[in-house]
Each structure stands twice: as structure tokens, then as C-alpha cells.
Design an enzyme around this catalytic site. Sequence first.
Site, PDB file in Angstrom:
ATOM      1  N   THR A 137      21.602 -13.435 -26.852  1.00 50.30           N
ATOM      2  CA  THR A 137      22.256 -13.229 -25.543  1.00 50.30           C
ATOM      3  C   THR A 137      23.039 -11.834 -25.624  1.00 50.30           C
ATOM      4  O   THR A 137      23.772 -11.553 -24.579  1.00 50.30           O
ATOM      5  CB  THR A 137      23.575 -14.353 -25.674  1.00 50.30           C
ATOM      6  OG1 THR A 137      24.345 -14.234 -26.737  1.00 50.30           O
ATOM      7  CG2 THR A 137      22.963 -15.734 -25.666  1.00 50.30           C
ATOM      8  N   HIS A 173      -2.201  -4.949   9.873  1.00 46.42           N
ATOM      9  CA  HIS A 173      -2.115  -5.288   8.494  1.00 46.42           C
ATOM     10  C   HIS A 173      -1.562  -6.776   8.696  1.00 46.42           C
ATOM     11  O   HIS A 173      -0.351  -7.076   8.608  1.00 46.42           O
ATOM     12  CB  HIS A 173      -0.679  -4.480   7.844  1.00 46.42           C
ATOM     13  CG  HIS A 173      -1.075  -3.104   7.376  1.00 46.42           C
ATOM     14  ND1 HIS A 173      -1.420  -2.770   6.075  1.00 46.42           N
ATOM     15  CD2 HIS A 173      -1.322  -2.083   8.308  1.00 46.42           C
ATOM     16  CE1 HIS A 173      -1.718  -1.518   6.214  1.00 46.42           C
ATOM     17  NE2 HIS A 173      -1.664  -1.107   7.399  1.00 46.42           N
ATOM     18  N   TYR A 178       2.305   4.650  -6.327  1.00 43.39           N
ATOM     19  CA  TYR A 178       2.577   4.472  -7.765  1.00 43.39           C
ATOM     20  C   TYR A 178       3.829   4.534  -8.146  1.00 43.39           C
ATOM     21  O   TYR A 178       4.464   3.963  -9.274  1.00 43.39           O
ATOM     22  CB  TYR A 178       1.688   5.653  -8.624  1.00 43.39           C
ATOM     23  CG  TYR A 178       0.249   5.677  -8.488  1.00 43.39           C
ATOM     24  CD1 TYR A 178      -0.369   4.733  -8.987  1.00 43.39           C
ATOM     25  CD2 TYR A 178      -0.527   6.651  -7.596  1.00 43.39           C
ATOM     26  CE1 TYR A 178      -1.966   4.617  -8.722  1.00 43.39           C
ATOM     27  CE2 TYR A 178      -1.987   6.727  -7.607  1.00 43.39           C
ATOM     28  CZ  TYR A 178      -2.518   5.635  -8.047  1.00 43.39           C
ATOM     29  OH  TYR A 178      -3.929   5.630  -8.202  1.00 43.39           O
ATOM     30  N   MET A 204     -10.895  -0.718   7.676  1.00 47.73           N
ATOM     31  CA  MET A 204     -11.719  -0.681   8.898  1.00 47.73           C
ATOM     32  C   MET A 204     -12.282   0.511   9.537  1.00 47.73           C
ATOM     33  O   MET A 204     -13.382   0.710   9.819  1.00 47.73           O
ATOM     34  CB  MET A 204     -10.622  -1.242  10.283  1.00 47.73           C
ATOM     35  CG  MET A 204     -11.536  -1.622  11.321  1.00 47.73           C
ATOM     36  SD  MET A 204     -10.568  -1.411  12.970  1.00 47.73           S
ATOM     37  CE  MET A 204     -10.914   0.427  13.224  1.00 47.73           C
ATOM     38  N   GLN A 260      25.439 -10.013 -22.671  1.00 44.41           N
ATOM     39  CA  GLN A 260      27.017  -9.661 -22.670  1.00 44.41           C
ATOM     40  C   GLN A 260      27.238  -8.144 -22.519  1.00 44.41           C
ATOM     41  O   GLN A 260      28.113  -7.653 -21.635  1.00 44.41           O
ATOM     42  CB  GLN A 260      27.375  -9.949 -24.120  1.00 44.41           C
ATOM     43  CG  GLN A 260      27.265 -11.146 -24.563  1.00 44.41           C
ATOM     44  CD  GLN A 260      27.658 -11.623 -26.251  1.00 44.41           C
ATOM     45  OE1 GLN A 260      28.353 -10.988 -26.797  1.00 44.41           O
ATOM     46  NE2 GLN A 260      26.657 -12.566 -26.747  1.00 44.41           N
ATOM     47  N   CYS A 297      -6.861  -1.844   7.921  1.00 45.56           N
ATOM     48  CA  CYS A 297      -6.389  -0.158   8.250  1.00 45.56           C
ATOM     49  C   CYS A 297      -7.430   0.787   7.903  1.00 45.56           C
ATOM     50  O   CYS A 297      -8.411   0.752   8.418  1.00 45.56           O
ATOM     51  CB  CYS A 297      -4.987  -0.203   7.616  1.00 45.56           C
ATOM     52  SG  CYS A 297      -4.135   1.114   8.216  1.00 45.56           S
ATOM     53  N   LEU A 298      -7.203   1.349   6.783  1.00 44.25           N
ATOM     54  CA  LEU A 298      -8.180   2.400   6.307  1.00 44.25           C
ATOM     55  C   LEU A 298      -9.407   1.499   6.039  1.00 44.25           C
ATOM     56  O   LEU A 298     -10.733   2.094   6.146  1.00 44.25           O
ATOM     57  CB  LEU A 298      -7.555   3.003   4.997  1.00 44.25           C
ATOM     58  CG  LEU A 298      -8.676   4.129   4.435  1.00 44.25           C
ATOM     59  CD1 LEU A 298      -8.956   5.198   5.578  1.00 44.25           C
ATOM     60  CD2 LEU A 298      -7.993   4.567   3.068  1.00 44.25           C
ATOM     61  N   LEU A 323      13.209  -7.848 -13.038  1.00 47.48           N
ATOM     62  CA  LEU A 323      13.711  -9.165 -13.393  1.00 47.48           C
ATOM     63  C   LEU A 323      13.323 -10.097 -12.414  1.00 47.48           C
ATOM     64  O   LEU A 323      13.071 -11.451 -12.600  1.00 47.48           O
ATOM     65  CB  LEU A 323      14.886  -9.046 -13.763  1.00 47.48           C
ATOM     66  CG  LEU A 323      15.246  -8.785 -15.318  1.00 47.48           C
ATOM     67  CD1 LEU A 323      16.886  -8.777 -15.644  1.00 47.48           C
ATOM     68  CD2 LEU A 323      14.529  -9.627 -16.333  1.00 47.48           C
ATOM     69  N   GLU A 348      -1.752  -8.883   6.131  1.00 50.72           N
ATOM     70  CA  GLU A 348      -1.113  -9.379   5.203  1.00 50.72           C
ATOM     71  C   GLU A 348       0.407  -9.428   5.114  1.00 50.72           C
ATOM     72  O   GLU A 348       1.344 -10.207   4.463  1.00 50.72           O
ATOM     73  CB  GLU A 348      -1.188  -8.559   3.748  1.00 50.72           C
ATOM     74  CG  GLU A 348      -0.631  -7.083   3.776  1.00 50.72           C
ATOM     75  CD  GLU A 348      -1.583  -6.022   4.668  1.00 50.72           C
ATOM     76  OE1 GLU A 348      -1.416  -4.910   4.163  1.00 50.72           O
ATOM     77  OE2 GLU A 348      -2.552  -6.554   5.410  1.00 50.72           O
ATOM     78  N   PRO A 406      22.285  -8.683 -25.179  1.00 48.60           N
ATOM     79  CA  PRO A 406      21.916  -7.741 -23.707  1.00 48.60           C
ATOM     80  C   PRO A 406      22.664  -8.218 -22.578  1.00 48.60           C
ATOM     81  O   PRO A 406      23.173  -7.413 -21.993  1.00 48.60           O
ATOM     82  CB  PRO A 406      20.534  -7.950 -23.867  1.00 48.60           C
ATOM     83  CG  PRO A 406      19.774  -8.452 -25.182  1.00 48.60           C
ATOM     84  CD  PRO A 406      20.877  -9.096 -25.652  1.00 48.60           C
TER      85      PRO A 406
END
Length: 565
Positions: A194, A516, A59, A393, A198, A390-391, A20, A518, A196
Site C-alpha cells: 500500500t 470512420h 505513437y 478505402m 500512501q 478512410c485511407l 491505470l 469505429e 505507493p
Amino acid sequence: MARPKNVKHIFVTGGVISSLGKGILSASLGMLLKSRGLKVAIQKYDPYINVDPGTMSPYQHGEVYVTDDGAETDLDLGHYERFLDESTTQSSNLTMGRVYKSVIDKERRGEYLGATVQVVPHVIDEIKDRMAEQAKNGDLDVLITEIGGTIGDIESLPFLEAMRQMKLEMGDSNLLNIHLTFVPYIKAASELKTKPTQHSVKMLLGVGIQPDILVCRSEKPLSREIKNKVGHFCNVNELDVIGLNDCDTIYEVPLMLLKEKLDLRVLKKLGLKKYKEPTLDYWRDFCNKVKFPQDGEVTIGICGKYTEYPDAYKSIIESFIHAGASNNVKVNVKLLRAEDAELNAFDFAKELEGINGILVAPGFGDRGIEGKIKYIQYAREHNVPFLGICLGMQCASIEFARNVCGLQDANSTEFNKRTRFPVIDLMAHQKKVKEKGGTMRLGSYPCIISEGSKAYAVYHKFLINERHRHRYEFNNAYRKNFEESGMVFSGTSPNGELVEIIELKNHRWFVAVQFHPELKSRVQKVHPVFHGFVAAAKEYAHGVHQMDLVVEMPSLVPVLTEPTQ
């Protein structure tokens, strides 16, 4: 002696279904409270028995997020850092496995004085002690704790019991629970349901916790009637029922929560009166750039091994959003399955039609490696902007060795221990390591950049610090051969021993990094490498053919500054 600061605690739980967005909610609330002048920290409590996610399959878990101090953590910590512009640490992610390990180690040392060690009190006390220690760090005003999993899961019960006890001990004005639920929209009935929510609250009540605030995810906005109904049946004030409907980008969530006055409700319930009005103009500008780019769009192909599960590349995808905003373009991402490229009938021209840049992603193991190498060869030979991480490169080094240096059987000893030309090899200090968990080269390390390189053109500095997660490294025995064939080693460790960045001079943009990038890109600080890569892809898409692109860093989203070590 000064009295210890009274840190306020916020626990974020989730119900009905998983995914969620508890992490986005926690990060958004933290950002809003920080914008009001409060000192905020966020942590994630994961209920699984693994000590950390470092050995888990992408995964199952998605990306492993690495902190500056070398912790392998949950990907939600990436959201915390990107939204708050604050670095997390080892102590920001606690797993049930780490809790149990600590308790068992203490029992073996005799610290429980012969007691029968049980979940209550020993495991619960361990959790509470960890919470107390974290609250002491950094002169905090508010500590937000996201509890992983969904209410009803047996694994998270110890965390919930610890929260229940803490609320009883600390009082309602010092600890509150925000419960994130789902309000489904039934198209056939044209109604939001509503029930679920509750039932989820009843399950929470079953473990002794009354939520203070409900945040309701939904496809459509909640009407006042729906909020009143939820509040009535869940024993929550209507003002504390917060609507959070679907939006175009996760970066709009803080603005939606601000409009719903979630931060004000939190401040009131926790008795926090000294705060300022938030200034979020920069955040609105960023969202506008994401939603309404002025210079069109580009498409980046991410070649990887885990493309069926995009969360494995979560930080990379988010970094492209940041770099898209800084370049005034929308970045579309196309996931390219590395193994497909190993088929004889594979058509690269068709697969890469409309692609303006290729990123070869991190990973482990030999599956799909030859496909990655073929994508790299295509990018090099066709002057397509390329970034290897990383890999990626390491694969770029193998491709260059085979097809440019003439080392036909070149490989990494990770994939072929008997290769004649081990251009990538296990790092010296890794050769005696037996255990897999937490034993790689992890965390932030310095790198020296060469003047006149593409790397220097985007960083504009000689010394950088970047986060790492690897065991293998470029074999320096082949460095001279590579340099004579046109490879530039533009970034190394300060002692010059470890290769960190490689690039090709006579190519539009061919850059590969061992670290990395990112993991350090944020909304307010786009990472220079991603900004430069997207800038090159943008020029490529627009048909500009100069070899050396001039990459200017944007004013709206400033360049990443030197981190504090």
C-alpha cells in the site's frame, strides 16, 4: 425565473503510474449513475500544451477520437461514448494548450484591463469558467471530469488548483475527488503493498486536495485488512476504499464497481437521494457473450502503419469486441505491419494463415502504402473478407485502378503529386488550406446508400450519418472507368459528389468506407459495418462459400440508430 440546477461535480485523478484506467473508471461510474436515472456528462482535461491532439503522432497519443461536431479529441472520449451511449462534443475535451491560447487571446484584446496576466488567477479562472459553462449544458445532475496525467506531473497543476478552489467554493456535498491508485502485488512476498498509494495521496494533499474516495487498481482483490490500512493512512473511510482488481474485459469494470458499491458511496457523499435501482441485465448479457461466445472464434488481421502501438486503433479493436458479441464469436485481432509486406521475400499465405478477414486501417503519409495495397490485392483475389477505413478505402481504390482497370501508375496525390492517374485527390476546398490543425473534413456528414448493395444490407436504410477525418477523396473523373470494371459506388454524399462507400459485387465481402465507423460503435449499438464484416469473417471461417451473405442484425445489441444532428 427558475433557479439553476445544482450540478454535482466529480473529479477523477490518478496516481503512482500512468495507464491505470482513469477513462474506464470515469466511463464506468458515469454508466452506473446513468442507470440509476441521473443525467450524466463526462469530460477530459488534458495537461499538454497542444490545442488538440489532431496533429500529434499516434505513437505518442494513440487514436484521435472525432466527435459529431468535428472535434479532434482524446481517445478516452471513445470510452465515454461506448459506455454511456451518449455523444460527446467539442467542449468535452479541454487541453491546457486551449486554455493558454484563450488567455493569451483575451490579453491581446485587452480584456484584462492592463493587469499582469498570471497562472493565478487568470489561467485558473479560465479553467473554472469552462467548467461552469459545461455544467450548464443538458440539464445535468452530475458532471464527471477526468484529469489527465499522474499526480506529481507539473503540467496538470493548474487543473488541480482549479479543482481545489472549486471544492472550497462549492462545498464537500457538491464536489468530490475520486483518486485512482495502484496497489502492486509482490510475488516474492506474496503481498499487496500500500505504500505507493500512501505516497500518492500525500502528493495530492501537497496541492491542497484530500481525496474523498480511493479506487485501488491491483492484480488481486483487496482484503478488508488492506482496505482498512489504506483508509487509515490516507485519512479515508474504509467504505470509501474501493478495490478494482484485474478482469477479463474492461466491460466488466462497471459490474465490479457496482459490487464494490462505488455508485452508492458517490450518491451519499453528494447528497443525491432520488435515484432508482440499476438494471444491468443487458450489460451482463453482453459480458457473457464476450467471455463465453457460443460460435467459436475468428481472427481479423488489421493492416496498419502504427501496429507497434495498439492504442492507435483503440476504437477499431473495441468495435470488434462489440461485433464479436453480436455474432456470438470471439474476435482475435492480429496486427499486420504494412511495411513488412513491401519486402520481396514476404510470404502472404504464411502471414495470413488462420486469418478470416483483413481490415486496412486509417492513417496518413506514404509510409507502408504499397504494403497496404498488396494486402488489399490479396484479399480481393483470394475472396477474403475485406474492410477498408478512410485511407484503407483510398488504398483499395488505388489497388483496383492498377490491377483491374489497367491504370498501372494510379496513385493518390498525397503520395505522388505527379501521378498520371490521380484516382485519389485533395478535396477542392482543401487546396488552399495551409494550416494542419483542425482543417480537415471533420465530424458527422450524411451519406446516401444504394438499394441492393452490401452497405444497404447491413444498414437497412438509405440515409446514414457517419464521422469523417480526411483531406483526400475519390476522384470522380475515374468513376465511370471503375464502374465499368465492376466497382460499385454504394454510398455517396447527398449531392452525389463525394464517394463514401465502395464495394465489389462478386466478392464475399469487399467493402471500403471513407468515414470512420469505429467511432460510432457502442456496447448497446454495434456498428452495422463491423457486424457485417465479422459475420462475413465468421462464415469464411466456417467454410461457407456463398457470395451474397445474409446479414441479420442481433436482438441483444441493436443496430445503430440515426443520430440527432
